[in-house]
Design a protein around this motif. Sequence first.
Motif, PDB file in Angstrom:
ATOM      1  N   GLY A 115     -37.026 -13.021   5.733  1.00  0.00           N
ATOM      2  CA  GLY A 115     -36.868 -13.975   6.831  1.00  0.00           C
ATOM      3  C   GLY A 115     -35.423 -14.444   6.947  1.00  0.00           C
ATOM      4  N   TYR A 116     -34.811 -14.718   5.787  1.00  0.00           N
ATOM      5  CA  TYR A 116     -33.393 -15.117   5.785  1.00  0.00           C
ATOM      6  C   TYR A 116     -32.513 -13.949   6.220  1.00  0.00           C
ATOM      7  CZ  TYR A 116     -34.534 -19.562   3.677  1.00  0.00           C
ATOM      8  OH  TYR A 116     -35.032 -20.818   3.460  1.00  0.00           O
ATOM      9  N   GLY A 117     -32.943 -12.725   5.869  1.00  0.00           N
ATOM     10  CA  GLY A 117     -32.209 -11.535   6.298  1.00  0.00           C
ATOM     11  C   GLY A 117     -32.201 -11.411   7.812  1.00  0.00           C
ATOM     12  N   MET A 118     -33.327 -11.746   8.445  1.00  0.00           N
ATOM     13  CA  MET A 118     -33.421 -11.709   9.912  1.00  0.00           C
ATOM     14  C   MET A 118     -32.422 -12.696  10.533  1.00  0.00           C
ATOM     15  SD  MET A 118     -35.769  -9.619  11.123  1.00  0.00           S
ATOM     16  CE  MET A 118     -37.311  -8.772  10.689  1.00  0.00           C
ATOM     17  N   ILE A 119     -32.353 -13.899   9.949  1.00  0.00           N
ATOM     18  CA  ILE A 119     -31.439 -14.917  10.457  1.00  0.00           C
ATOM     19  C   ILE A 119     -29.992 -14.443  10.276  1.00  0.00           C
ATOM     20  CG2 ILE A 119     -30.569 -17.257  10.025  1.00  0.00           C
ATOM     21  CD1 ILE A 119     -33.493 -18.009   9.210  1.00  0.00           C
ATOM     22  N   LEU A 120     -29.711 -13.896   9.080  1.00  0.00           N
ATOM     23  CA  LEU A 120     -28.342 -13.450   8.795  1.00  0.00           C
ATOM     24  C   LEU A 120     -27.922 -12.294   9.702  1.00  0.00           C
ATOM     25  CD1 LEU A 120     -25.734 -13.405   7.208  1.00  0.00           C
ATOM     26  CD2 LEU A 120     -26.896 -12.100   5.413  1.00  0.00           C
ATOM     27  N   GLN A 121     -28.818 -11.323   9.895  1.00  0.00           N
ATOM     28  CA  GLN A 121     -28.482 -10.178  10.758  1.00  0.00           C
ATOM     29  C   GLN A 121     -28.059 -10.644  12.148  1.00  0.00           C
ATOM     30  OE1 GLN A 121     -27.602  -6.763  10.954  1.00  0.00           O
ATOM     31  NE2 GLN A 121     -29.574  -6.259  10.044  1.00  0.00           N
ATOM     32  N   ARG A 122     -28.829 -11.577  12.669  1.00  0.00           N
ATOM     33  CA  ARG A 122     -28.544 -12.102  14.010  1.00  0.00           C
ATOM     34  C   ARG A 122     -27.193 -12.853  14.003  1.00  0.00           C
ATOM     35  NH1 ARG A 122     -30.839 -11.518  19.269  1.00  0.00           N
ATOM     36  NH2 ARG A 122     -29.645 -13.038  20.428  1.00  0.00           N
ATOM     37  N   HIS A 123     -26.953 -13.633  12.937  1.00  0.00           N
ATOM     38  CA  HIS A 123     -25.703 -14.382  12.842  1.00  0.00           C
ATOM     39  C   HIS A 123     -24.505 -13.429  12.745  1.00  0.00           C
ATOM     40  CE1 HIS A 123     -22.799 -17.424  11.395  1.00  0.00           C
ATOM     41  NE2 HIS A 123     -23.626 -18.317  11.911  1.00  0.00           N
ATOM     42  N   MET A 124     -24.653 -12.384  11.956  1.00  0.00           N
ATOM     43  CA  MET A 124     -23.564 -11.411  11.790  1.00  0.00           C
ATOM     44  C   MET A 124     -23.251 -10.723  13.114  1.00  0.00           C
ATOM     45  SD  MET A 124     -24.597  -9.669   8.132  1.00  0.00           S
ATOM     46  CE  MET A 124     -23.077  -9.416   7.210  1.00  0.00           C
ATOM     47  N   GLN A 125     -24.315 -10.354  13.815  1.00  0.00           N
ATOM     48  CA  GLN A 125     -24.129  -9.639  15.081  1.00  0.00           C
ATOM     49  C   GLN A 125     -23.565 -10.554  16.159  1.00  0.00           C
ATOM     50  OE1 GLN A 125     -25.877  -6.466  16.480  1.00  0.00           O
ATOM     51  NE2 GLN A 125     -25.607  -5.616  14.446  1.00  0.00           N
TER      52      GLN A 125
END
Lengths: 370, 132
Positions: free
Chosen positions: A135-145
């Motif tokens: 779930g945190y990975g989903m948030i991070l991926q979006r933030h990185m992009q």
Amino acid sequence: MVIAGIGQTEYGRHPGRDTLSLNVEACRKALSDAGIAKCAVDGLLVKVPTSRYEAMYGQKLAEAMRLQPRVGGVWDQGGAAPISMISFACMAIEAGQCEVAIVALADNPKTGTRQAYEKGWGDDAVHGWFGVAAGYGMILQRHMQAYGTRPEQLGAIAIACRNNGARNPHAQLRKPLTMDDYMASPMIVEPLRRDDICLVSDGASAVVVMREDRARQLGVATPVPILGYGQAHTSWDVALRPDLTSTAARQSAKTAFAMAGLAPADIDVAQIYDCYTVAVLMTLEDYGFCAKGQSGRFVEAGGIELGGTLPINTSGGLLSETGLPGLQMVIEGVRQMRGSSCNQVADARRCLVSNQGGMMTTHATMILGR
Amino acid sequence: MADFPAPERTPLTEPYWAALQEGRLTFQRCQQCRHAWLPPRGECPECLEADWAWEQASGAGRLVSWVIYHRAFHDWFRDLVPYNVAIVELEEGPRLISSVLPPGPARIDQKLALEIGAVAGMNVPRFRCIAE
């Protein structure tokens, strides 16, 4: 209202000990630190252990301490529970429902069961959707992009916390981290590496809450004032949240800052819940320490290190001191305000503490003073 | 090998899985306020009424975010790593957990098209990136 006493077990492995035993040890130490007798306590709030749910757990802990509190029970808000419980203790005391409250938590996923942290998410498990990290990975991926956030910026958070923890004799993981170590750390749920992810710990923490005048009356040596608190709940699963890169931290901090009559610029040191490095990025932005999307640059420029504009996680955070869900960060905030931290920030007068639970699903904030 | 983590089929979710078996992805729509949602619930989360119907999704969606599992958290997926899991928003509004077929996800907000396929003998919704 003040935090009158703090107590904790050693963090790490406690094979064969149940969470009641760990809780009692932390409560005993918190009472001893406050210099008060057990008979003064008439409130007992405890977080439900994540690893193993037990019905009537609050009553079981009271029984293990031979207490019959006027106010008590279990709170379930994940890692946001500690600050919320302290807030409810303050409100109960102000309402005349009790006078002296203990807030405690214990867990033993290291030597007990870890199943609670790795479970599948209902029917979505057919896609291989398991665990909290994803779930945190989903948030991070979006933030990185969306904002160009880079791995090295997450590394700066892990390094700052791990280096602080290396100087804490009670930290579970005392090995400092370099950027090379961080970048070589294996991917677990990409974009999250192992070193983005908090420790798994057995242990317990407890604090004692009371009015300032009551603390004087009882001869408490070093009461630390609670200047403000707040909480907020997104309460939507990460997949259903309309904006993945904005969290309940925003409203929680707004409430706490308003209650304290303070702004982010007034904060000297902060304990930011770092269950995953990305949680720190999100919290720094939602609290107003930097603009949305700018937290990567802020941490990369050394803003969160000792000597930076906002030193964070001075006892090591969840990445180094202990992975327990959050009360240890309040305890470190108290040590900073007493001037007794292992990484003391000179002249620190205001410490902010953040707690959050789920996949940034729920949040709580507290501001401590001197 | 561990058993596939098959969904728990209840009277509420059975129509969703049965429709997938027939090659259709469906979601619920409130007949009172027109709100549309997944996963299945007994009441509309917007107006709280229990007056809803299943509706077929067009299959068009966008990629909200994704992760790539390099470690299996369940034994059944051990030989599949690395594999992706994605959050997909359907053009009708509901969101679901799914995955993106090879060559896999590349950027957020990418347009996607539904492609139902079988995993462990049961149909699940998956998506393919489409050129814009």
